[in-house]
Design a protein around this motif. Structure first.
Motif, PDB file in Angstrom:
ATOM      1  N   MET A  94       0.765  -1.044   0.077  1.00  0.00           N
ATOM      2  CA  MET A  94       0.101  -0.094  -0.099  1.00  0.00           C
ATOM      3  C   MET A  94       0.961   1.184  -0.064  1.00  0.00           C
ATOM      4  O   MET A  94       0.417   2.421   0.228  1.00  0.00           O
ATOM      5  CB  MET A  94      -0.870   0.175   1.488  1.00  0.00           C
ATOM      6  CG  MET A  94      -1.951  -1.190   1.050  1.00  0.00           C
ATOM      7  SD  MET A  94      -2.474  -1.345   2.924  1.00  0.00           S
ATOM      8  CE  MET A  94      -3.743  -2.674   2.466  1.00  0.00           C
ATOM      9  N   GLU A  95       2.070   1.097  -0.281  1.00  0.00           N
ATOM     10  CA  GLU A  95       2.954   2.296  -0.100  1.00  0.00           C
ATOM     11  C   GLU A  95       3.648   2.451  -1.239  1.00  0.00           C
ATOM     12  O   GLU A  95       4.416   1.489  -1.962  1.00  0.00           O
ATOM     13  CB  GLU A  95       3.942   2.055   1.214  1.00  0.00           C
ATOM     14  CG  GLU A  95       4.756   3.224   1.402  1.00  0.00           C
ATOM     15  CD  GLU A  95       4.310   4.683   1.455  1.00  0.00           C
ATOM     16  OE1 GLU A  95       2.935   4.639   1.903  1.00  0.00           O
ATOM     17  OE2 GLU A  95       4.964   5.440   1.291  1.00  0.00           O
ATOM     18  N   ASN A 123       2.361   0.525  -4.326  1.00  0.00           N
ATOM     19  CA  ASN A 123       1.028   0.390  -3.709  1.00  0.00           C
ATOM     20  C   ASN A 123      -0.082  -0.025  -4.843  1.00  0.00           C
ATOM     21  O   ASN A 123       0.047   0.236  -6.008  1.00  0.00           O
ATOM     22  CB  ASN A 123       0.242   1.998  -3.873  1.00  0.00           C
ATOM     23  CG  ASN A 123      -1.094   2.317  -2.988  1.00  0.00           C
ATOM     24  OD1 ASN A 123      -1.581   1.130  -2.488  1.00  0.00           O
ATOM     25  ND2 ASN A 123      -1.322   3.525  -3.060  1.00  0.00           N
TER      26      ASN A 123
HETATM   27  C1  LIG Z   1      -2.752   3.678  -2.591  1.00  0.00           C
HETATM   28  O1  LIG Z   1      -3.544   3.659  -3.558  1.00  0.00           O
HETATM   29  C2  LIG Z   1      -4.950   3.806  -3.014  1.00  0.00           C
HETATM   30  C3  LIG Z   1      -6.093   3.649  -4.206  1.00  0.00           C
HETATM   31  O2  LIG Z   1      -5.475   4.060  -5.409  1.00  0.00           O
HETATM   32  C4  LIG Z   1      -5.071   5.413  -2.454  1.00  0.00           C
HETATM   33  O3  LIG Z   1      -6.265   5.594  -2.199  1.00  0.00           O
HETATM   34  C5  LIG Z   1      -4.192   5.480  -1.477  1.00  0.00           C
HETATM   35  O4  LIG Z   1      -4.133   6.987  -1.000  1.00  0.00           O
HETATM   36  C6  LIG Z   1      -2.841   5.194  -1.944  1.00  0.00           C
HETATM   37  N1  LIG Z   1      -1.969   5.022  -0.874  1.00  0.00           N
HETATM   38  C7  LIG Z   1      -0.658   5.598  -0.815  1.00  0.00           C
HETATM   39  C8  LIG Z   1       0.089   5.680   0.593  1.00  0.00           C
HETATM   40  O5  LIG Z   1      -0.230   6.113  -1.610  1.00  0.00           O
END
Ligand SMILES: *[C@@H]1O[C@H](CO)[C@@H](O)[C@H](O)[C@H]1NC(C)=O
Ligand SMILES: *[C@@H]1O[C@H](CO)[C@@H](O)[C@H](O)[C@H]1NC(C)=O
Length: 192
Positions: free
Chosen positions: A124-125, A129
């Motif tokens: 997720m990072e 992500n």
């Molecule tokens: C990861 O992707 C999700 C969906 O696209 C988004 O909502 C989220 O903010 C993103 N997280 C980071 C840490 O970039």
């Protein structure tokens, strides 16, 4: 950020013959396409480093028992848990979340504590992500370092292979909670 080191191992040119078949249920429309094309293939290996938090006890467990014998023998042979464990950048539970380990583990040995691990690491990072890797392996948890194969992946980890090394850094014998350090070496092939 997920700590990662990426490097190209090699770049090679392959000639492949593509065969594509289109068959529809409506009649027998059929197209065969055979062509020699040059493909540039880049093999890339990344090193990911993070911590896995398995919380079995307390009010908010992240791993729950879903199956197993009523009276288990040995170390709980047959006990099966499903997890949604946090993966963090640092060893503290409060450290930055970089992904989640979603899957199951089962005690699949009668004479030691070896787990069958069937788990997706959903990241997720940063650039990873939305990408995930799938692990299917044997985890003899009392060993210092356990190696488990990566059997596939999605997103940036499409066509992934490689291995994960797990090393327990903290274990609470009362609750069963554990923190495990993971070093993951994942190889992908980018075809262009
Ligand atoms: C990861 O992707 C999700 C969906 O696209 C988004 O909502 C989220 O903010 C993103 N997280 C980071 C840490 O970039
Ligand atoms: C489990 O063990 C208890 C106590 O020994 C016994 O009464 C019970 O019948 C056992 N249950 C099963 C399913 O074997």
């Amino acid at each position: 950020m997920v700590s990662s080191i990426s490097y190209s191992v090699f770049t090679a040119y392959f000639f492949v013959f593509l065969s594509i078949f289109f068959v529809t249920s409506n009649g027998f429309f059929y197209e065969e396409l055979t062509e020699g094309i040059a493909i540039k293939r880049t093999e890339k290996t990344s090193h990911l480093h993070f911590y896995f938090h398995d919380i079995v006890g307390g009010k908010n467990p992240t791993a729950v028992k879903i199956a197993g014998p009523l009276n288990s023998t040995g170390y709980g042979f047959g006990s099966t848990l499903i997890m949604d464990d946090a993966l963090t950048e640092g060893p503290e539970r409060t450290s930055k979340l970089v992904g989640r380990a979603q899957g199951l583990y089962a005690i699949a040995a009668q004479e030691d504590v070896s787990l069958l691990m069937v788990v997706n690491f959903a990241f997720m990072e940063g650039e990873y992500n939305g990408s995930s890797i799938s692990i299917l392996g044997r985890n003899p948890v009392l060993n210092d370092v356990r190696e488990m194969p990566i059997v596939g992946g999605s997103g940036l980890f499409r066509f992934a292979s490689g291995y994960a090394l797990a090393h327990t850094i903290w274990f609470d014998s009362k609750t069963g909670d554990a923190t495990v350090e993971y070093n993951v070496y994942v190889t992908t092939n980018e075809v262009s």
